[in-house]
Motif scaffolding. Sequence first.
Motif, PDB file in Angstrom:
ATOM      1  N   UNK A   1      43.953  15.355 -30.292  1.00 55.42           N
ATOM      2  CA  UNK A   1      43.981  15.656 -28.858  1.00 55.42           C
ATOM      3  C   UNK A   1      42.623  16.129 -28.367  1.00 55.42           C
ATOM      4  N   UNK A   2      41.851  16.779 -29.249  1.00 53.01           N
ATOM      5  CA  UNK A   2      40.488  17.165 -28.874  1.00 53.01           C
ATOM      6  C   UNK A   2      39.658  15.931 -28.535  1.00 53.01           C
ATOM      7  N   UNK A   3      39.756  14.912 -29.389  1.00 51.70           N
ATOM      8  CA  UNK A   3      39.026  13.668 -29.126  1.00 51.70           C
ATOM      9  C   UNK A   3      39.513  13.024 -27.825  1.00 51.70           C
ATOM     10  N   UNK A   4      40.831  13.047 -27.618  1.00 52.92           N
ATOM     11  CA  UNK A   4      41.383  12.436 -26.405  1.00 52.92           C
ATOM     12  C   UNK A   4      40.854  13.142 -25.162  1.00 52.92           C
ATOM     13  N   UNK A   5      40.814  14.463 -25.176  1.00 56.86           N
ATOM     14  CA  UNK A   5      40.310  15.222 -24.034  1.00 56.86           C
ATOM     15  C   UNK A   5      38.798  15.080 -23.901  1.00 56.86           C
ATOM     16  N   UNK A   6      38.127  15.009 -25.049  1.00 57.87           N
ATOM     17  CA  UNK A   6      36.668  14.851 -25.006  1.00 57.87           C
ATOM     18  C   UNK A   6      36.280  13.482 -24.475  1.00 57.87           C
ATOM     19  N   UNK A   7      37.113  12.459 -24.717  1.00 58.49           N
ATOM     20  CA  UNK A   7      36.828  11.111 -24.240  1.00 58.49           C
ATOM     21  C   UNK A   7      35.731  10.414 -25.022  1.00 58.49           C
ATOM     22  N   UNK A   8      35.468  10.860 -26.247  1.00 51.28           N
ATOM     23  CA  UNK A   8      34.431  10.248 -27.091  1.00 51.28           C
ATOM     24  C   UNK A   8      34.825  10.403 -28.557  1.00 51.28           C
ATOM     25  N   UNK A   9      34.112   9.692 -29.447  1.00 52.91           N
ATOM     26  CA  UNK A   9      34.482   9.646 -30.859  1.00 52.91           C
ATOM     27  C   UNK A   9      33.504  10.409 -31.738  1.00 52.91           C
ATOM     28  N   UNK A  10      32.514  11.045 -31.131  1.00 51.20           N
ATOM     29  CA  UNK A  10      31.540  11.819 -31.911  1.00 51.20           C
ATOM     30  C   UNK A  10      32.208  13.063 -32.497  1.00 51.20           C
ATOM     31  N   UNK A  11      31.821  13.428 -33.721  1.00 49.16           N
ATOM     32  CA  UNK A  11      32.386  14.615 -34.367  1.00 49.16           C
ATOM     33  C   UNK A  11      32.124  15.860 -33.524  1.00 49.16           C
ATOM     34  N   UNK A  12      33.056  16.806 -33.533  1.00 49.01           N
ATOM     35  CA  UNK A  12      32.784  18.091 -32.880  1.00 49.01           C
ATOM     36  C   UNK A  12      31.536  18.733 -33.497  1.00 49.01           C
ATOM     37  N   UNK A  13      30.754  19.421 -32.669  1.00 55.52           N
ATOM     38  CA  UNK A  13      29.526  20.042 -33.158  1.00 55.52           C
ATOM     39  C   UNK A  13      29.784  21.011 -34.302  1.00 55.52           C
ATOM     40  N   UNK A  14      30.921  21.715 -34.250  1.00 52.61           N
ATOM     41  CA  UNK A  14      31.245  22.670 -35.303  1.00 52.61           C
ATOM     42  C   UNK A  14      31.499  21.984 -36.646  1.00 52.61           C
ATOM     43  N   UNK A  15      31.850  20.681 -36.607  1.00 52.92           N
ATOM     44  CA  UNK A  15      32.132  19.940 -37.841  1.00 52.92           C
ATOM     45  C   UNK A  15      30.942  19.093 -38.286  1.00 52.92           C
ATOM     46  N   UNK A  16      30.062  18.745 -37.342  1.00 52.11           N
ATOM     47  CA  UNK A  16      28.974  17.826 -37.630  1.00 52.11           C
ATOM     48  C   UNK A  16      27.867  18.465 -38.469  1.00 52.11           C
ATOM     49  N   UNK A  17      27.884  19.781 -38.599  1.00 51.94           N
ATOM     50  CA  UNK A  17      26.820  20.489 -39.305  1.00 51.94           C
ATOM     51  C   UNK A  17      27.004  20.499 -40.817  1.00 51.94           C
ATOM     52  N   UNK A  18      28.164  20.078 -41.316  1.00 50.49           N
ATOM     53  CA  UNK A  18      28.441  20.176 -42.747  1.00 50.49           C
ATOM     54  C   UNK A  18      27.963  18.930 -43.481  1.00 50.49           C
ATOM     55  N   UNK A  19      27.499  19.146 -44.718  1.00 51.79           N
ATOM     56  CA  UNK A  19      26.934  18.066 -45.517  1.00 51.79           C
ATOM     57  C   UNK A  19      28.001  17.291 -46.286  1.00 51.79           C
ATOM     58  N   UNK A  20      29.120  17.926 -46.590  1.00 56.49           N
ATOM     59  CA  UNK A  20      30.171  17.269 -47.370  1.00 56.49           C
ATOM     60  C   UNK A  20      31.523  17.851 -46.975  1.00 56.49           C
TER      61      UNK A  20
END
Length: 589
Positions: A477-496
């Motif tokens: 639902x976060x992606x649906x509300x965001x209207x885009x497929x990019x990872x959330x910033x809080x998740x994009x910072x992790x290496x694995x």
Amino acid sequence: MAALLSEIHSQCLRRFILSAFDMAREIQITPRRILYAQDIEMKLYKKLMKIAGEQQEKITGIIQKTLQEMKTNVSEVLEGYNKNEDPQATKMATLEIQQLVLKRLRNSVATQIVQSVGCLQESFTGTLQRCLESLEKNCHDLEGNLSASDAVKQILSAAYNIDLKSSASFSVVHTFMDRLRTLLSSFILPWSSSTQIQCNAHWQVQVVTNIIDSLSASKLAKTVSTQFQEHVKSSHEAFQSAIRSLENQLSGQLEQTEEQRILIRKRHAPRFAKLALESTSLCDLIVWGMPKQIREIGRGQYGVVSSCEPWAEIEPCAFKSVVPPDDRHWNDLAMEFYYTRTISEHPRIVKLRGSVIDYTYGGGSSPAVLLIMERMTRDLHCGLRNGLSWVKRLQIAIDVVEGIRYLHSQGLVHRDIKLKNVLLDCEDRAKLTDFGFCIPEAMMSGSVVGTPVHMAPELLSGRYDSSVDVYAFGILFWYICAGQVRLPNHFDQFQNKEQLWNSVRKGIRPECLAHFNQACWNLMEQCWAAEPSERPLLGYVQPQLEVIYKNSKTESPGKLTCSHSPSYQQPLINYQEDCYYTYMHFREY
């Protein structure tokens, strides 16, 4: 012949799955029944002991009132007495008159006790007795020993099931009367030494009066209360001993049940699932032939999706080809095929129409399983990337919730809700697909499956239930509300994925974007709560989405500052419909 084999394999597999459901239910509910029985019996015990203490003063008053009434109306006490004026029969007559006095007094005290605790019968005995009997029915070692259900009956018999006639019955009043007779026998009555006194009416009245005067209401009431408490306490201790013995026996049985369930889940069911896949695929091949590929339209981690020519009168049509590398993957695929094939038609579920095994694939060294289904336009990932209106995105969210609710009503957990597993038709209405991880709760082994970003924290522990789909929907639902497929910033910072999982366990969640509607953000937070019990039922989520959808058609999305939602309390709305453990639905199916 292939159809007959397919039916036999499917029936056997269905029986194994239903047995696993029954076993899982027994493992889950038996400890709760024991705790319930212990809790209710303790409440009953405390209630009766409280009544015993509080009733002493009332019983004293009852005894005093009864003695006074008997003293005033001695003729009523002697009513029905067979007069014997033989001078030699004074001792026998005295005992008979004594019995009349005691009987009158006994009835008054017994009635008071019955009225005090009789109301507890419906509150405590019905459900408690049925619960204990259901626990004891399979415990043969209890024969010859006091059972927990019998101990409860003893507790209650001490209070309200008083037999005023049988001297052998378990009764507080009987014990009280025995002590009373002993007390009276120690008295030296003034007429007892004379053998010449006639048992006339005047003498009988005098005997009654002297007996009444010799009795102490407070002492009698104390005796009744003390004996009552002794019997209740003794029965309570007997119950505690019986329930411990019952619990020990049942724990051993549950261990055996869990071992049998593991065998079904890991060995028997997968083997029959593979047989069912082979025989059913043979039927489809004989009737409809091998599907003819047109072009590849998608590729995933576990297979390639291709469009194909109309097959089994399905148009447009597509198939997913999967090449299982070993027996374990064959079994997993076979179970997926069974669950997907047996799901009834639903507008929010992509229906599997058939299957064919291509033994010539890869030169015959690695057979491929072709899973044929209706072809959809695109997945949600492509839809968001290409642009979807806010109203359409909310409708897709409602469609996804409807699909998950339907799976849960069938006793299934999807376990991999994500953008690419939500397909869209030409009208941008959503359907769930890819049931590779879909499984009944009773068949779950605690394996860690799913897409890392959408995985609930408890998935990593191996102990989880259908609420993992609610968590995954919150991320979706976060992606649906965001209207885009990019990872959330809080998740994009992790290496694995290990870093991601550790952070999720610590409470990291997607960030609130500036354009999020407050109601949408609140719903996301509720769905991805760390504790499964704090996540809402989907029967609550869907109405909330429908309200947001209705408002979105008349209002612009607006820009609201995100704030933490208020403490959430689980509603009871649609609880029965959303209760995951609906294993009886499988029986009806």
